[in-house]
Design a protein around this motif. Structure first.
Motif, PDB file in Angstrom:
ATOM      1  N   VAL A 136       0.837  -1.202   0.000  1.00 21.52           N
ATOM      2  CA  VAL A 136       0.000   0.000   0.000  1.00 21.52           C
ATOM      3  C   VAL A 136       0.871   1.252   0.000  1.00 21.52           C
ATOM      4  CG1 VAL A 136      -1.622   1.356   1.385  1.00 21.52           C
ATOM      5  CG2 VAL A 136      -2.001  -1.089   1.089  1.00 21.52           C
ATOM      6  N   GLU A 137       1.894   1.263   0.853  1.00 22.37           N
ATOM      7  CA  GLU A 137       2.777   2.426   0.936  1.00 22.37           C
ATOM      8  C   GLU A 137       3.492   2.660  -0.389  1.00 22.37           C
ATOM      9  OE1 GLU A 137       6.285   4.896   1.556  1.00 22.37           O
ATOM     10  OE2 GLU A 137       6.224   2.824   0.822  1.00 22.37           O
ATOM     11  N   LEU A 208      11.048  -0.925  10.007  1.00 27.44           N
ATOM     12  CA  LEU A 208      11.469  -1.583   8.766  1.00 27.44           C
ATOM     13  C   LEU A 208      11.441  -0.620   7.587  1.00 27.44           C
ATOM     14  CD1 LEU A 208       9.717  -5.065   9.095  1.00 27.44           C
ATOM     15  CD2 LEU A 208      12.147  -4.539   9.387  1.00 27.44           C
ATOM     16  N   ARG A 209      10.429   0.228   7.544  1.00 31.29           N
ATOM     17  CA  ARG A 209      10.345   1.201   6.445  1.00 31.29           C
ATOM     18  C   ARG A 209      11.516   2.182   6.502  1.00 31.29           C
ATOM     19  NH1 ARG A 209      10.907   3.599   2.727  1.00 31.29           N
ATOM     20  NH2 ARG A 209       9.473   4.838   1.470  1.00 31.29           N
ATOM     21  N   GLN A 210      11.898   2.556   7.720  1.00 31.35           N
ATOM     22  CA  GLN A 210      13.039   3.458   7.878  1.00 31.35           C
ATOM     23  C   GLN A 210      14.344   2.785   7.446  1.00 31.35           C
ATOM     24  OE1 GLN A 210      13.156   6.524   8.472  1.00 31.35           O
ATOM     25  NE2 GLN A 210      15.134   7.055   9.315  1.00 31.35           N
ATOM     26  N   ILE A 211      14.521   1.520   7.844  1.00 26.59           N
ATOM     27  CA  ILE A 211      15.727   0.780   7.465  1.00 26.59           C
ATOM     28  C   ILE A 211      15.798   0.624   5.955  1.00 26.59           C
ATOM     29  CG2 ILE A 211      16.854  -1.475   7.597  1.00 26.59           C
ATOM     30  CD1 ILE A 211      15.808  -1.696  10.465  1.00 26.59           C
ATOM     31  N   GLU A 212      14.660   0.327   5.333  1.00 31.28           N
ATOM     32  CA  GLU A 212      14.631   0.161   3.875  1.00 31.28           C
ATOM     33  C   GLU A 212      15.001   1.468   3.177  1.00 31.28           C
ATOM     34  OE1 GLU A 212      13.271   0.751  -0.009  1.00 31.28           O
ATOM     35  OE2 GLU A 212      12.194   1.644   1.700  1.00 31.28           O
ATOM     36  N   ALA A 213      14.485   2.593   3.676  1.00 30.62           N
ATOM     37  CA  ALA A 213      14.797   3.891   3.076  1.00 30.62           C
ATOM     38  C   ALA A 213      16.279   4.215   3.205  1.00 30.62           C
ATOM     39  CB  ALA A 213      13.950   4.984   3.728  1.00 30.62           C
ATOM     40  N   ILE A 214      16.861   3.876   4.339  1.00 25.34           N
ATOM     41  CA  ILE A 214      18.289   4.116   4.549  1.00 25.34           C
ATOM     42  C   ILE A 214      19.121   3.271   3.593  1.00 25.34           C
ATOM     43  CG2 ILE A 214      20.184   3.787   6.190  1.00 25.34           C
ATOM     44  CD1 ILE A 214      18.186   4.598   8.409  1.00 25.34           C
ATOM     45  N   GLU A 215      18.708   2.018   3.391  1.00 24.67           N
ATOM     46  CA  GLU A 215      19.464   1.160   2.470  1.00 24.67           C
ATOM     47  C   GLU A 215      19.406   1.696   1.047  1.00 24.67           C
ATOM     48  OE1 GLU A 215      19.778  -3.430   0.849  1.00 24.67           O
ATOM     49  OE2 GLU A 215      17.848  -2.621   1.462  1.00 24.67           O
ATOM     50  N   THR A 216      18.229   2.118   0.588  1.00 21.16           N
ATOM     51  CA  THR A 216      18.106   2.582  -0.788  1.00 21.16           C
ATOM     52  C   THR A 216      18.809   3.923  -1.010  1.00 21.16           C
ATOM     53  OG1 THR A 216      15.950   3.588  -0.296  1.00 21.16           O
ATOM     54  CG2 THR A 216      15.948   1.360  -1.208  1.00 21.16           C
ATOM     55  N   HIS A 217      19.104   4.636   0.082  1.00 17.64           N
ATOM     56  CA  HIS A 217      19.843   5.894  -0.021  1.00 17.64           C
ATOM     57  C   HIS A 217      21.312   5.733   0.386  1.00 17.64           C
ATOM     58  CE1 HIS A 217      15.728   7.541  -0.030  1.00 17.64           C
ATOM     59  NE2 HIS A 217      16.248   8.610  -0.600  1.00 17.64           N
ATOM     60  N   SER A 218      21.757   4.522   0.594  1.00 16.71           N
ATOM     61  CA  SER A 218      23.093   4.296   1.152  1.00 16.71           C
ATOM     62  C   SER A 218      24.219   4.722   0.221  1.00 16.71           C
ATOM     63  CB  SER A 218      23.274   2.820   1.510  1.00 16.71           C
ATOM     64  OG  SER A 218      23.285   2.020   0.341  1.00 16.71           O
ATOM     65  N   GLY A 219      23.961   4.671  -1.089  1.00 23.95           N
ATOM     66  CA  GLY A 219      25.011   4.993  -2.050  1.00 23.95           C
ATOM     67  C   GLY A 219      25.893   3.810  -2.404  1.00 23.95           C
ATOM     68  N   TYR A 220      25.581   2.645  -1.830  1.00 21.45           N
ATOM     69  CA  TYR A 220      26.370   1.430  -2.091  1.00 21.45           C
ATOM     70  C   TYR A 220      25.435   0.284  -2.468  1.00 21.45           C
ATOM     71  CZ  TYR A 220      30.451   3.671   0.025  1.00 21.45           C
ATOM     72  OH  TYR A 220      31.495   4.518   0.294  1.00 21.45           O
ATOM     73  N   ASN A 252      11.663   5.842 -11.956  1.00 23.47           N
ATOM     74  CA  ASN A 252      11.936   5.298 -10.631  1.00 23.47           C
ATOM     75  C   ASN A 252      11.343   6.133  -9.498  1.00 23.47           C
ATOM     76  OD1 ASN A 252      13.486   3.912 -12.462  1.00 23.47           O
ATOM     77  ND2 ASN A 252      15.279   3.758 -11.161  1.00 23.47           N
ATOM     78  N   PHE A 253      10.030   6.305  -9.536  1.00 22.81           N
ATOM     79  CA  PHE A 253       9.347   7.063  -8.492  1.00 22.81           C
ATOM     80  C   PHE A 253       8.985   6.206  -7.287  1.00 22.81           C
ATOM     81  CE2 PHE A 253       8.162   9.426 -12.430  1.00 22.81           C
ATOM     82  CZ  PHE A 253       8.780  10.630 -12.113  1.00 22.81           C
ATOM     83  N   ALA A 254       8.883   4.894  -7.472  1.00 20.60           N
ATOM     84  CA  ALA A 254       8.449   4.015  -6.384  1.00 20.60           C
ATOM     85  C   ALA A 254       9.463   4.004  -5.252  1.00 20.60           C
ATOM     86  CB  ALA A 254       8.220   2.598  -6.909  1.00 20.60           C
ATOM     87  N   SER A 255       8.983   3.792  -4.045  1.00 23.94           N
ATOM     88  CA  SER A 255       9.849   3.858  -2.873  1.00 23.94           C
ATOM     89  C   SER A 255      10.517   2.528  -2.545  1.00 23.94           C
ATOM     90  CB  SER A 255       9.042   4.332  -1.656  1.00 23.94           C
ATOM     91  OG  SER A 255       7.954   3.448  -1.407  1.00 23.94           O
ATOM     92  N   VAL A 256       9.847   1.417  -2.811  1.00 26.54           N
ATOM     93  CA  VAL A 256      10.373   0.114  -2.389  1.00 26.54           C
ATOM     94  C   VAL A 256      10.515  -0.849  -3.569  1.00 26.54           C
ATOM     95  CG1 VAL A 256      10.072  -1.863  -0.857  1.00 26.54           C
ATOM     96  CG2 VAL A 256       9.297   0.411  -0.125  1.00 26.54           C
ATOM     97  N   PHE A 257       9.420  -1.096  -4.264  1.00 21.90           N
ATOM     98  CA  PHE A 257       9.405  -2.094  -5.325  1.00 21.90           C
ATOM     99  C   PHE A 257       9.516  -1.436  -6.706  1.00 21.90           C
ATOM    100  CE2 PHE A 257       6.895  -3.827  -1.746  1.00 21.90           C
ATOM    101  CZ  PHE A 257       7.734  -4.873  -1.411  1.00 21.90           C
ATOM    102  N   THR A 258       9.514  -2.263  -7.742  1.00 23.06           N
ATOM    103  CA  THR A 258       9.680  -1.760  -9.106  1.00 23.06           C
ATOM    104  C   THR A 258       8.421  -1.917  -9.954  1.00 23.06           C
ATOM    105  OG1 THR A 258      10.521  -3.908  -9.865  1.00 23.06           O
ATOM    106  CG2 THR A 258      12.141  -2.313  -9.059  1.00 23.06           C
ATOM    107  N   TYR A 259       7.388  -2.561  -9.436  1.00 24.65           N
ATOM    108  CA  TYR A 259       6.252  -2.926 -10.276  1.00 24.65           C
ATOM    109  C   TYR A 259       5.462  -1.709 -10.761  1.00 24.65           C
ATOM    110  CZ  TYR A 259       3.144  -2.327  -6.223  1.00 24.65           C
ATOM    111  OH  TYR A 259       2.449  -1.818  -5.171  1.00 24.65           O
TER     112      TYR A 259
END
Length: 301
Positions: A136-137, A208-220, A252-259
């Motif tokens: 949903v998010e 979990l949402r915060q951890i996921e956001a940090i990973e996708t912004h990690s730069g690695y 690439n506007f989606a926050s988590v998935f690619t669908y």
């Protein structure tokens, strides 16, 4: 606040002994108000925002050639003072925007029925609720995020701040205008509003949402990351491209998935550039070239 005055009373009401986790929950929450427990979200947000990016901070400062091949945009480096300045600004936003939002949204949480009472939810209940929340998010965030790019006023006045980081870092995950925190935060609240849960699940969802956001912004992008095994998961490279292109980005506007990007055709530029970038990264891994960041990973969209 729990409706039971003792563990024995709780066990009599449930008709069974409390589990170890339920006993801990009872001891911690029995004398605390639901509002107090709900505001733990801000505490957890600050704790995990502080701790989770630290390995990336250390890697960024070490500048090891062995790890350099996993940096998505090796040309751009950050000093400790630059990263700490980002951290300071985000904490200020947490205090003056997120904390009041938590407080004033409490009546809605009460209304939809986010409970603190026993029993605790089963593992299966937690898992399927979290799956719903992520889906949903992701869908709501896709359209809200896309809207901030589509309307020039929204980008110039609000979303541009988040894009100050052309090469994102973990601390920059929630770096944004206070209005954007509220707008995109609505997407995170939608799942629990549609499918009410236990307060424990509510906490876990935002962590979990915060951890996921940090990973996708990690730069690695590390090949051993367990998130690579999540179906349709975007990851760091996916979101890094969005930052690199910036205001003109239509991908690439989606926050988590690619669908969502695939369904609505907003991933075409990224799919081409990803092939180009992967070839370059393979060349770096072969150690035939010096990893000096002499080229940029993506071309303009």
């Amino acid at each position: 606040m729990l409706p039971f005055e003792s563990i024995q009373e709780a066990e009599m009401s449930l008709g069974r002994n409390l589990t170890f986790a339920e006993t801990l929950w009872f001891k911690y929450t029995a004398d605390k108000s639901d509002l107090y427990l709900y505001c733990h979200n801000t505490i957890f947000l600050i704790i995990f925002y502080t701790l989770v990016p630290l390995p990336m901070v250390i890697i960024e400062l070490l500048r090891s050639k062995k790890l350099e091949i996993y940096k998505i945009q090796p040309k751009i480096r950050f000093s400790l003072s630059e990263m700490m300045e980002c951290y300071r600004k985000v904490l200020t936003t947490f205090v003056f925007a997120v904390s009041p939002l938590q407080f004033f949204s409490y009546p809605i949480i009460q209304w939809v029925g986010i409970r603190t009472s026993l029993p605790l939810p089963s593992a299966s209940e937690v898992l399927w609720q979290l799956l719903v929340y992520f889906l949903v998010e992701d869908y709501a965030n896709y359209w809200l995020h896309r809207m901030l790019h589509h309307y020039k006023w929204g980008y110039d006045k609000i979303h541009r701040i988040h894009h100050e980081y052309v090469a994102p870092i973990g601390f920059a995950a929630p770096y944004a205008h206070w209005a954007e925190i509220i707008i995109l935060g609505l997407a995170s609240f939608l799942g629990p509003l549609m499918v009410p849960c236990h307060m424990f699940t509510f906490w876990l969802w935002f962590v979990l949402r915060q951890i996921e956001a940090i990973e996708t912004h990690s730069g690695y992008e590390f090949p051993w990351s367990p998130s690579k095994y999540i179906p349709f998961y975007g990851g760091a490279i996916y979101h890094d491209y969005h930052h690199f292109v910036g205001e003109s980005c239509h991908s690439n506007f989606a926050s988590v998935f690619t669908y969502c990007d695939y369904i609505y055709g907003t991933d075409k530029g990224y799919r081409y550039q990803k092939e180009v970038f992967e070839k370059r990264r393979e060349k770096l891994r072969s150690m035939e070239d010096n990893v000096n960041g002499s080229t940029t990973p993506f071309k303009s969209e």
